[in-house]
Design a protein around this motif. Structure first.
Motif, PDB file in Angstrom:
ATOM      1  N   VAL A 201       0.847  -1.192   0.000  1.00 31.31           N
ATOM      2  CA  VAL A 201       0.000   0.000   0.000  1.00 31.31           C
ATOM      3  C   VAL A 201       0.884   1.244   0.000  1.00 31.31           C
ATOM      4  O   VAL A 201       1.998   1.232   0.525  1.00 31.31           O
TER       5      VAL A 201
ATOM      6  N   LYS B 296      -1.341  -0.323  -3.940  1.00 32.47           N
ATOM      7  CA  LYS B 296      -2.577   0.439  -4.068  1.00 32.47           C
ATOM      8  C   LYS B 296      -2.513   1.626  -3.119  1.00 32.47           C
ATOM      9  O   LYS B 296      -2.057   1.512  -1.974  1.00 32.47           O
TER      10      LYS B 296
ATOM     11  N   ILE C 129      -3.944   4.291  -0.633  1.00 29.88           N
ATOM     12  CA  ILE C 129      -5.062   4.343   0.299  1.00 29.88           C
ATOM     13  C   ILE C 129      -5.065   5.686   1.003  1.00 29.88           C
ATOM     14  O   ILE C 129      -4.032   6.322   1.174  1.00 29.88           O
TER      15      ILE C 129
ATOM     16  N   GLU D 233      -9.898   6.132   5.270  1.00 27.48           N
ATOM     17  CA  GLU D 233     -10.618   4.943   4.813  1.00 27.48           C
ATOM     18  C   GLU D 233     -10.250   3.703   5.622  1.00 27.48           C
ATOM     19  O   GLU D 233     -10.889   2.669   5.498  1.00 27.48           O
ATOM     20  N   ILE D 234      -9.222   3.788   6.458  1.00 30.70           N
ATOM     21  CA  ILE D 234      -8.756   2.647   7.225  1.00 30.70           C
ATOM     22  C   ILE D 234      -9.687   2.468   8.428  1.00 30.70           C
ATOM     23  O   ILE D 234      -9.998   3.418   9.126  1.00 30.70           O
TER      24      ILE D 234
END
Length: 151
Positions: free
Chosen positions: A21, A143, A145, A149-150
């Protein structure tokens, strides 16, 4: 109820799936950023989290030079190291490190939030921090992030 209808699954090194990530540190507060990174590195955001296994993801942090420190921490936060010789204590502020080695500030914040064990050291090696926007890990298809959003 059948007692064997479900089982608690404990992850091990063979069953863990690790992803890559990317996190952009631009205008992120250092402590909040570091705690989210530590959570991802340990794997606490995954449903199959197992405390004694390295089940977290690889984390790439870009734009480390643009991280924010609130209050007077830029000038008041002091990092201490020792050369190993008598009188060899050296002091540097966060401002000094952000100018010459901005990766260090994020790495130290995350290291302080990981376990102080062999597992913690192994987990810390999954963190890659870069001062600019470029990183050499494009082949891993990381990806991007957003921190909010975590879960």
């Amino acid at each position: 109820m059948d007692s064997l209808s479900y089982k608690t699954i404990s992850a091990n090194a063979a069953t863990v799936t690790k992803e890559w990530v990317v996190i952009d540190a631009t205008n992120e507060v250092l402590g909040r950023l570091a705690s989210q990174i530590a959570k991802i590195l340990r794997g606490k955001n995954k449903p199959g989290y197992t405390p004694h296994v390295d089940c977290g993801d690889y984390v790439i942090v870009v734009n480390a030079e643009k991280v924010k420190l609130t209050g007077d921490k830029l000038t008041e936060k002091v990092y201490v190291r020792h050369t190993g010789y008598p009188g060899g204590q050296r002091f540097a502020t966060a401002q000094d490190y952000l100018k010459k080695k901005p990766e260090f500030v994020i790495e130290e914040a995350v290291r302080g939030m990981l376990p102080k064990t062999r597992l913690g050291e192994a987990i810390f090696k999954n963190l890659k921090v870069y001062a600019g926007a470029e990183h050499p890990h494009a082949a891993q298809n990381p990806k991007a992030i957003k921190l909010n959003e975590i879960k």
